[in-house]
Design a protein around this motif. Structure first.
Motif, PDB file in Angstrom:
ATOM      1  N   ILE A  19      40.704  39.792  31.390  1.00  0.00           N
ATOM      2  CA  ILE A  19      41.742  40.543  30.475  1.00  0.00           C
ATOM      3  C   ILE A  19      41.206  42.004  30.599  1.00  0.00           C
ATOM      4  CG2 ILE A  19      42.816  40.936  28.187  1.00  0.00           C
ATOM      5  CD1 ILE A  19      42.226  38.133  27.619  1.00  0.00           C
ATOM      6  N   ILE A  20      39.807  42.258  30.227  1.00  0.00           N
ATOM      7  CA  ILE A  20      39.342  43.674  30.428  1.00  0.00           C
ATOM      8  C   ILE A  20      39.499  44.247  31.726  1.00  0.00           C
ATOM      9  CG2 ILE A  20      37.406  45.201  29.903  1.00  0.00           C
ATOM     10  CD1 ILE A  20      36.501  43.142  27.983  1.00  0.00           C
ATOM     11  N   GLU A  21      39.365  43.614  32.661  1.00  0.00           N
ATOM     12  CA  GLU A  21      39.537  44.143  34.045  1.00  0.00           C
ATOM     13  C   GLU A  21      40.717  43.848  34.538  1.00  0.00           C
ATOM     14  OE1 GLU A  21      36.662  41.940  36.379  1.00  0.00           O
ATOM     15  OE2 GLU A  21      35.065  42.293  35.373  1.00  0.00           O
ATOM     16  N   ARG A  22      42.021  43.504  33.898  1.00  0.00           N
ATOM     17  CA  ARG A  22      42.970  43.402  34.244  1.00  0.00           C
ATOM     18  C   ARG A  22      43.396  42.509  35.454  1.00  0.00           C
ATOM     19  NH1 ARG A  22      46.609  46.817  31.554  1.00  0.00           N
ATOM     20  NH2 ARG A  22      45.492  48.424  30.224  1.00  0.00           N
ATOM     21  N   LYS A  23      42.712  41.290  35.390  1.00  0.00           N
ATOM     22  CA  LYS A  23      42.743  40.532  36.611  1.00  0.00           C
ATOM     23  C   LYS A  23      43.475  39.359  36.031  1.00  0.00           C
ATOM     24  CE  LYS A  23      38.825  42.180  39.134  1.00  0.00           C
ATOM     25  NZ  LYS A  23      37.275  42.029  39.439  1.00  0.00           N
ATOM     26  N   THR A  24      44.577  39.329  35.216  1.00  0.00           N
ATOM     27  CA  THR A  24      45.371  38.199  34.935  1.00  0.00           C
ATOM     28  C   THR A  24      46.780  38.737  35.328  1.00  0.00           C
ATOM     29  OG1 THR A  24      45.835  39.121  32.838  1.00  0.00           O
ATOM     30  CG2 THR A  24      43.762  38.103  32.511  1.00  0.00           C
ATOM     31  N   THR A  25      47.579  37.543  34.881  1.00  0.00           N
ATOM     32  CA  THR A  25      49.028  37.806  35.259  1.00  0.00           C
ATOM     33  C   THR A  25      50.149  38.477  34.268  1.00  0.00           C
ATOM     34  OG1 THR A  25      49.464  35.528  34.598  1.00  0.00           O
ATOM     35  CG2 THR A  25      49.128  35.705  36.983  1.00  0.00           C
ATOM     36  N   MET A  26      49.279  39.205  33.110  1.00  0.00           N
ATOM     37  CA  MET A  26      49.825  39.759  32.108  1.00  0.00           C
ATOM     38  C   MET A  26      50.633  40.689  32.659  1.00  0.00           C
ATOM     39  SD  MET A  26      50.454  39.345  28.857  1.00  0.00           S
ATOM     40  CE  MET A  26      50.755  40.188  27.336  1.00  0.00           C
ATOM     41  N   TRP A  27      51.986  41.236  32.153  1.00  0.00           N
ATOM     42  CA  TRP A  27      52.904  42.043  32.652  1.00  0.00           C
ATOM     43  C   TRP A  27      52.214  43.480  32.573  1.00  0.00           C
ATOM     44  CZ3 TRP A  27      54.728  38.630  28.681  1.00  0.00           C
ATOM     45  CH2 TRP A  27      55.308  37.716  29.178  1.00  0.00           C
ATOM     46  N   THR A 127      42.967  37.402  40.921  1.00  0.00           N
ATOM     47  CA  THR A 127      42.086  38.361  41.707  1.00  0.00           C
ATOM     48  C   THR A 127      42.625  38.720  43.020  1.00  0.00           C
ATOM     49  OG1 THR A 127      40.925  36.243  42.408  1.00  0.00           O
ATOM     50  CG2 THR A 127      40.280  37.326  40.269  1.00  0.00           C
ATOM     51  N   THR A 128      42.115  39.868  43.474  1.00  0.00           N
ATOM     52  CA  THR A 128      42.427  40.084  45.062  1.00  0.00           C
ATOM     53  C   THR A 128      41.349  40.406  45.634  1.00  0.00           C
ATOM     54  OG1 THR A 128      43.032  42.264  44.303  1.00  0.00           O
ATOM     55  CG2 THR A 128      45.000  40.730  44.469  1.00  0.00           C
ATOM     56  N   SER A 129      40.679  41.623  45.503  1.00  0.00           N
ATOM     57  CA  SER A 129      39.780  42.229  46.168  1.00  0.00           C
ATOM     58  C   SER A 129      38.105  41.563  45.726  1.00  0.00           C
ATOM     59  CB  SER A 129      39.752  43.807  46.225  1.00  0.00           C
ATOM     60  OG  SER A 129      39.515  44.136  44.802  1.00  0.00           O
ATOM     61  N   SER A 130      38.009  41.455  44.335  1.00  0.00           N
ATOM     62  CA  SER A 130      36.834  41.023  43.747  1.00  0.00           C
ATOM     63  C   SER A 130      37.056  39.929  42.691  1.00  0.00           C
ATOM     64  CB  SER A 130      35.999  41.750  43.131  1.00  0.00           C
ATOM     65  OG  SER A 130      36.740  42.812  42.269  1.00  0.00           O
ATOM     66  N   THR A 131      36.153  39.110  42.681  1.00  0.00           N
ATOM     67  CA  THR A 131      36.093  38.096  41.532  1.00  0.00           C
ATOM     68  C   THR A 131      35.706  38.662  40.136  1.00  0.00           C
ATOM     69  OG1 THR A 131      33.691  37.647  41.594  1.00  0.00           O
ATOM     70  CG2 THR A 131      35.269  36.339  43.188  1.00  0.00           C
ATOM     71  N   VAL A 132      36.108  37.736  39.201  1.00  0.00           N
ATOM     72  CA  VAL A 132      35.773  38.361  37.803  1.00  0.00           C
ATOM     73  C   VAL A 132      34.249  38.318  37.544  1.00  0.00           C
ATOM     74  CG1 VAL A 132      36.049  37.772  35.643  1.00  0.00           C
ATOM     75  CG2 VAL A 132      38.132  37.385  37.018  1.00  0.00           C
ATOM     76  N   PRO A 136      30.415  33.784  42.006  1.00  0.00           N
ATOM     77  CA  PRO A 136      30.721  33.422  43.344  1.00  0.00           C
ATOM     78  C   PRO A 136      32.289  32.939  43.699  1.00  0.00           C
ATOM     79  CG  PRO A 136      28.648  32.437  42.338  1.00  0.00           C
ATOM     80  CD  PRO A 136      29.464  33.153  41.122  1.00  0.00           C
ATOM     81  N   THR A 137      32.539  33.530  44.893  1.00  0.00           N
ATOM     82  CA  THR A 137      34.015  33.193  45.230  1.00  0.00           C
ATOM     83  C   THR A 137      34.265  31.506  45.397  1.00  0.00           C
ATOM     84  OG1 THR A 137      33.703  34.935  46.703  1.00  0.00           O
ATOM     85  CG2 THR A 137      35.587  33.551  47.037  1.00  0.00           C
ATOM     86  N   PHE A 138      33.586  30.622  45.495  1.00  0.00           N
ATOM     87  CA  PHE A 138      33.918  29.216  45.359  1.00  0.00           C
ATOM     88  C   PHE A 138      34.077  28.870  43.872  1.00  0.00           C
ATOM     89  CE2 PHE A 138      29.294  28.732  44.599  1.00  0.00           C
ATOM     90  CZ  PHE A 138      29.306  27.800  43.827  1.00  0.00           C
ATOM     91  N   ILE A 139      33.413  29.461  42.978  1.00  0.00           N
ATOM     92  CA  ILE A 139      33.704  29.088  41.417  1.00  0.00           C
ATOM     93  C   ILE A 139      34.984  29.752  40.991  1.00  0.00           C
ATOM     94  CG2 ILE A 139      32.791  29.647  39.059  1.00  0.00           C
ATOM     95  CD1 ILE A 139      30.094  29.405  40.159  1.00  0.00           C
ATOM     96  N   GLN A 140      35.220  31.065  41.546  1.00  0.00           N
ATOM     97  CA  GLN A 140      36.607  31.620  41.217  1.00  0.00           C
ATOM     98  C   GLN A 140      37.679  30.750  41.700  1.00  0.00           C
ATOM     99  OE1 GLN A 140      36.792  35.085  39.468  1.00  0.00           O
ATOM    100  NE2 GLN A 140      39.098  34.369  39.496  1.00  0.00           N
TER     101      GLN A 140
END
Length: 233
Positions: A19-27, A127-132, A136-140
């Motif tokens: 939420i803080i990193e704005r990596k959700t689908t919130m409007w 997420t697009t360029s980086s993970t939260v 690790p990418t596989f966990i994401q």
């Protein structure tokens, strides 16, 4: 237990970070602070509705006198009054022909759906360029992005905790002013008629299988109490 707590904390940290990193689908345009506030408020509303459902059914087969007496532990006159109002609105046959309990169930479900419409936006990661938190990418991809984090949070924090408390302390829920007002809100939502078709379908189901109310088989609470008293003598 430790594994469950650790998993819950992980999901909570990842979700808040997303939420803080704005990596959700919130409007777009919704501030982070508003998203956080909505998360807390909506989870609380859903949890309260889950607890109310359990508490209402826990005391539904009790006598009116038992519901009042069991609230004597609460020294607050206001709390007792709200408990009385809640019980009268739910179980008094003069109110909506005694249909307010099932009507609450319909309104409650609609209210929960409305809450989850927004919660799904807040809790779903994108997420697009980086993970939260650079996990690790596989966990994401295999855990966080599948929605399991949000599902675990809503199940434990927004549901099961409230149900367990309500099942153990139903009269505490009945004495809560918020319970009374949420009950009123659910009845108003049900009264809009959006899901009135469920009454016809449930009645059809009842006729097909010839369902009878519990009192047909076990008697009313008053009859059971009288039977238990006579067996003592």
């Amino acid at each position: 237990v430790l594994f469950s707590i650790a998993l819950l904390l992980f999901c909570l940290v990842v979700t808040l970070a997303a939420i803080i990193e704005r990596k959700t689908t919130m409007w777009d345009g919704v501030p982070v602070a508003v998203s956080m506030l909505l998360l807390v408020v909506l989870l609380s509303i859903v949890g309260l509705l889950e607890g109310m459902q359990i508490a209402f059914f826990a005391v539904s087969k009790k006598m009116d006198s038992e519901r009042i007496l069991n609230n004597d532990h609460n020294n607050s006159k206001t709390a007792k009054q709200y408990a009385q109002w809640t019980c009268d609105l739910l179980y008094n046959q003069k109110n909506n022909n005694g249909r307010n309990l099932p009507a609450f169930m319909i309104g409650r479900q609609l209210c929960v759906v409305l809450c989850f419409f927004i919660l799904s936006r807040i809790l779903t990661t994108s997420t697009t360029s980086s993970t939260v938190l650079n996990i690790p990418t596989f966990i994401q991809s295999n855990f966080v992005d599948t929605g399991l984090c949000g599902a675990l949070l809503t199940t434990i924090i927004g549901s099961v905790i409230w149900q367990l408390i309500a099942g153990t302390f139903p009269y505490v829920f009945l004495s809560n002013p918020l319970t009374y007002y949420m009950l009123r809100l659910c009845l108003i939502i049900e009264n809009t008629g959006i899901c009135n078709g469920v009454w016809m379908l449930s009645d059809l189901h009842k006729r097909i299988y010839n369902y009878q109310i519990d009192e047909t088989y076990i008697g009313t609470a008053e009859q059971r109490a009288f039977s238990a008293a006579t067996r003592k003598y």
